[in-house]
Write a protein that holds these residues in place. Structure first.
Motif, PDB file in Angstrom:
ATOM      1  N   GLU A 182       1.210  -1.400   0.012  1.00  0.00           N
ATOM      2  CA  GLU A 182      -0.322  -0.442   0.157  1.00  0.00           C
ATOM      3  C   GLU A 182       0.960   1.667  -0.480  1.00  0.00           C
ATOM      4  O   GLU A 182       2.293   1.361   0.075  1.00  0.00           O
ATOM      5  N   LEU A 183      -0.165   2.538  -0.261  1.00  0.00           N
ATOM      6  CA  LEU A 183       1.223   3.929  -0.506  1.00  0.00           C
ATOM      7  C   LEU A 183       1.318   3.943   0.927  1.00  0.00           C
ATOM      8  O   LEU A 183       2.357   4.256   0.851  1.00  0.00           O
ATOM      9  N   ASP A 184       1.290   4.535   1.703  1.00  0.00           N
ATOM     10  CA  ASP A 184       1.272   4.275   3.238  1.00  0.00           C
ATOM     11  C   ASP A 184       1.832   3.064   3.856  1.00  0.00           C
ATOM     12  O   ASP A 184       2.793   2.970   5.567  1.00  0.00           O
ATOM     13  N   SER A 185       2.586   1.860   3.565  1.00  0.00           N
ATOM     14  CA  SER A 185       3.354   1.039   4.331  1.00  0.00           C
ATOM     15  C   SER A 185       3.959   0.921   4.744  1.00  0.00           C
ATOM     16  O   SER A 185       4.793   0.238   5.784  1.00  0.00           O
ATOM     17  N   PHE A 186       5.241   2.039   4.432  1.00  0.00           N
ATOM     18  CA  PHE A 186       6.512   2.383   4.789  1.00  0.00           C
ATOM     19  C   PHE A 186       6.190   2.929   5.988  1.00  0.00           C
ATOM     20  O   PHE A 186       7.362   2.238   7.006  1.00  0.00           O
ATOM     21  N   ASP A 187       5.194   3.678   6.596  1.00  0.00           N
ATOM     22  CA  ASP A 187       5.449   4.075   7.665  1.00  0.00           C
ATOM     23  C   ASP A 187       5.062   3.650   8.472  1.00  0.00           C
ATOM     24  O   ASP A 187       4.572   4.195   9.992  1.00  0.00           O
ATOM     25  N   ARG A 188       3.843   2.560   7.994  1.00  0.00           N
ATOM     26  CA  ARG A 188       3.166   1.984   9.410  1.00  0.00           C
ATOM     27  C   ARG A 188       3.578   1.348  10.322  1.00  0.00           C
ATOM     28  O   ARG A 188       3.187   1.369  11.566  1.00  0.00           O
ATOM     29  N   ASP A 189       4.195   0.737  10.157  1.00  0.00           N
ATOM     30  CA  ASP A 189       5.713  -0.080  11.207  1.00  0.00           C
ATOM     31  C   ASP A 189       6.241  -0.201  12.090  1.00  0.00           C
ATOM     32  O   ASP A 189       7.053   0.092  12.133  1.00  0.00           O
ATOM     33  N   VAL A 190       6.828   1.497  11.608  1.00  0.00           N
ATOM     34  CA  VAL A 190       7.873   2.431  12.183  1.00  0.00           C
ATOM     35  C   VAL A 190       7.289   3.509  12.935  1.00  0.00           C
ATOM     36  O   VAL A 190       6.892   3.503  12.942  1.00  0.00           O
ATOM     37  N   ASP A 191       8.117   3.328  14.774  1.00  0.00           N
ATOM     38  CA  ASP A 191       7.621   4.101  15.778  1.00  0.00           C
ATOM     39  C   ASP A 191       9.337   4.854  15.351  1.00  0.00           C
ATOM     40  O   ASP A 191       9.952   4.178  16.153  1.00  0.00           O
ATOM     41  N   LEU A 192       9.097   6.323  15.402  1.00  0.00           N
ATOM     42  CA  LEU A 192      10.261   7.082  16.107  1.00  0.00           C
ATOM     43  C   LEU A 192      10.288   7.744  16.822  1.00  0.00           C
ATOM     44  O   LEU A 192      10.821   8.914  17.036  1.00  0.00           O
ATOM     45  N   GLY A 193       9.015   7.444  17.627  1.00  0.00           N
ATOM     46  CA  GLY A 193       8.697   7.638  18.416  1.00  0.00           C
ATOM     47  C   GLY A 193      10.157   7.393  19.785  1.00  0.00           C
ATOM     48  O   GLY A 193      10.237   8.881  20.596  1.00  0.00           O
ATOM     49  N   SER A 194      10.557   6.746  20.130  1.00  0.00           N
ATOM     50  CA  SER A 194      11.048   5.997  20.698  1.00  0.00           C
ATOM     51  C   SER A 194      12.726   6.845  20.814  1.00  0.00           C
ATOM     52  O   SER A 194      13.475   7.182  21.054  1.00  0.00           O
ATOM     53  N   TRP A 195      12.900   7.266  18.961  1.00  0.00           N
ATOM     54  CA  TRP A 195      14.058   8.419  18.865  1.00  0.00           C
ATOM     55  C   TRP A 195      14.288   9.614  19.431  1.00  0.00           C
ATOM     56  O   TRP A 195      15.117  10.392  19.266  1.00  0.00           O
ATOM     57  N   GLY A 196      12.647   9.890  19.404  1.00  0.00           N
ATOM     58  CA  GLY A 196      12.342  11.572  19.520  1.00  0.00           C
ATOM     59  C   GLY A 196      12.335  11.914  18.347  1.00  0.00           C
ATOM     60  O   GLY A 196      12.198  12.751  17.348  1.00  0.00           O
ATOM     61  N   LEU A 197      11.759  11.596  17.358  1.00  0.00           N
ATOM     62  CA  LEU A 197      11.740  11.455  15.770  1.00  0.00           C
ATOM     63  C   LEU A 197      10.394  11.254  15.924  1.00  0.00           C
ATOM     64  O   LEU A 197       9.950  11.269  14.307  1.00  0.00           O
ATOM     65  N   GLY A 198       8.903  11.518  16.485  1.00  0.00           N
ATOM     66  CA  GLY A 198       7.577  11.176  16.153  1.00  0.00           C
ATOM     67  C   GLY A 198       7.048  11.827  16.032  1.00  0.00           C
ATOM     68  O   GLY A 198       7.171  13.092  16.047  1.00  0.00           O
ATOM     69  N   GLY A 199       5.562  11.784  15.088  1.00  0.00           N
ATOM     70  CA  GLY A 199       5.116  13.133  14.518  1.00  0.00           C
ATOM     71  C   GLY A 199       5.842  13.621  13.220  1.00  0.00           C
ATOM     72  O   GLY A 199       4.070  14.207  12.982  1.00  0.00           O
ATOM     73  N   ILE A 200       5.757  13.081  12.834  1.00  0.00           N
ATOM     74  CA  ILE A 200       6.201  12.671  11.077  1.00  0.00           C
ATOM     75  C   ILE A 200       6.317  11.796  10.157  1.00  0.00           C
ATOM     76  O   ILE A 200       6.659  10.692  10.772  1.00  0.00           O
ATOM     77  N   PRO A 201       6.109  11.624   9.120  1.00  0.00           N
ATOM     78  CA  PRO A 201       6.242  10.050   8.624  1.00  0.00           C
ATOM     79  C   PRO A 201       8.083   9.868   8.181  1.00  0.00           C
ATOM     80  O   PRO A 201       8.613  10.872   8.485  1.00  0.00           O
ATOM     81  N   VAL A 202       8.037   8.841   8.583  1.00  0.00           N
ATOM     82  CA  VAL A 202       9.416   8.383   8.221  1.00  0.00           C
ATOM     83  C   VAL A 202      10.558   8.727   6.697  1.00  0.00           C
ATOM     84  O   VAL A 202      11.612   8.744   6.897  1.00  0.00           O
ATOM     85  N   ALA A 203       9.506   8.610   6.071  1.00  0.00           N
ATOM     86  CA  ALA A 203      10.308   9.237   4.524  1.00  0.00           C
ATOM     87  C   ALA A 203      10.520  10.308   4.396  1.00  0.00           C
ATOM     88  O   ALA A 203      11.397  11.101   3.275  1.00  0.00           O
ATOM     89  N   VAL A 204      10.340  11.240   5.578  1.00  0.00           N
ATOM     90  CA  VAL A 204      10.554  12.689   5.605  1.00  0.00           C
ATOM     91  C   VAL A 204      11.878  12.764   6.729  1.00  0.00           C
ATOM     92  O   VAL A 204      12.859  13.091   6.672  1.00  0.00           O
ATOM     93  N   ALA A 205      11.505  12.123   7.802  1.00  0.00           N
ATOM     94  CA  ALA A 205      12.785  12.503   8.857  1.00  0.00           C
ATOM     95  C   ALA A 205      14.109  11.960   8.906  1.00  0.00           C
ATOM     96  O   ALA A 205      14.842  12.516   8.776  1.00  0.00           O
ATOM     97  N   LEU A 206      14.036   9.897   8.134  1.00  0.00           N
ATOM     98  CA  LEU A 206      14.866   9.234   8.325  1.00  0.00           C
ATOM     99  C   LEU A 206      15.912  10.496   7.078  1.00  0.00           C
ATOM    100  O   LEU A 206      16.707  10.175   7.133  1.00  0.00           O
ATOM    101  N   PRO A 207      15.491  10.793   5.574  1.00  0.00           N
ATOM    102  CA  PRO A 207      16.143  11.606   4.707  1.00  0.00           C
ATOM    103  C   PRO A 207      16.573  13.536   5.402  1.00  0.00           C
ATOM    104  O   PRO A 207      17.772  13.242   5.296  1.00  0.00           O
ATOM    105  N   LEU A 208      15.860  13.239   6.220  1.00  0.00           N
ATOM    106  CA  LEU A 208      16.588  15.043   7.174  1.00  0.00           C
ATOM    107  C   LEU A 208      17.920  14.389   7.850  1.00  0.00           C
ATOM    108  O   LEU A 208      18.727  14.704   8.393  1.00  0.00           O
ATOM    109  N   LEU A 209      17.610  13.502   8.542  1.00  0.00           N
ATOM    110  CA  LEU A 209      19.088  12.966   9.328  1.00  0.00           C
ATOM    111  C   LEU A 209      20.097  12.908   8.369  1.00  0.00           C
ATOM    112  O   LEU A 209      21.105  12.679   8.870  1.00  0.00           O
ATOM    113  N   THR A 210      19.627  11.789   7.707  1.00  0.00           N
ATOM    114  CA  THR A 210      20.765  11.893   6.896  1.00  0.00           C
ATOM    115  C   THR A 210      21.729  12.540   6.044  1.00  0.00           C
ATOM    116  O   THR A 210      22.929  12.986   6.105  1.00  0.00           O
ATOM    117  N   ALA A 211      20.966  13.865   5.484  1.00  0.00           N
ATOM    118  CA  ALA A 211      21.558  14.743   4.606  1.00  0.00           C
ATOM    119  C   ALA A 211      22.556  15.886   5.746  1.00  0.00           C
ATOM    120  O   ALA A 211      22.682  16.202   5.228  1.00  0.00           O
TER     121      ALA A 211
END
Length: 109
Positions: free
Chosen positions: A5-34
């Motif tokens: 599905e379109l949103d399956s990438f964000d469904r099973d990843v909880d970034l709240g424990s890293w302090g990065l919850g509240g926005i999609p993984v597709a936004v948080a991880l590229p921002l962290l990487t860059a």
């Protein structure tokens, strides 16, 4: 085909424990990487220009990516928390209890 599905990438990843919850993984991880990459390249360039070569500088260059990743995580966390606060404030202000609004601001019933 229905395999993913379109949103399956964000469904099973909880970034709240890293302090990065509240926005999609597709936004948080590229921002962290860059951010991490830019800090690492910048710090390594500064070391290459201003410090003479030697074993101590070589060890310092090995530590730079780790420090850059930690600094990038803190920067990304601050950005995510700011965006999350802003969006939650906008949602609270735009809708009253039991009332939904469309994208154009018209109350939906």
């Amino acid at each position: 085909m229905g395999v993913a599905e379109l949103d399956s990438f964000d469904r099973d990843v909880d970034l709240g424990s890293w302090g990065l919850g509240g926005i999609p993984v597709a936004v948080a991880l590229p921002l962290l990487t860059a951010t991490s990459w830019l800090l690492s390249v910048g710090a390594t360039s500064v070391l290459a220009v201003y410090l003479p070569s030697g074993p101590a500088v070589g060890l310092l260059r090995l530590a730079v990516p780790v420090g850059a990743l930690l600094a990038a995580w803190l920067v990304t966390r601050m950005v995510v928390r700011g965006r999350h606060r802003r969006f939650s404030r906008e949602l609270k202000g735009s809708c009253q209890a039991g009332e939904a609004r469309g994208a154009d601001g018209i109350t939906l019933t």
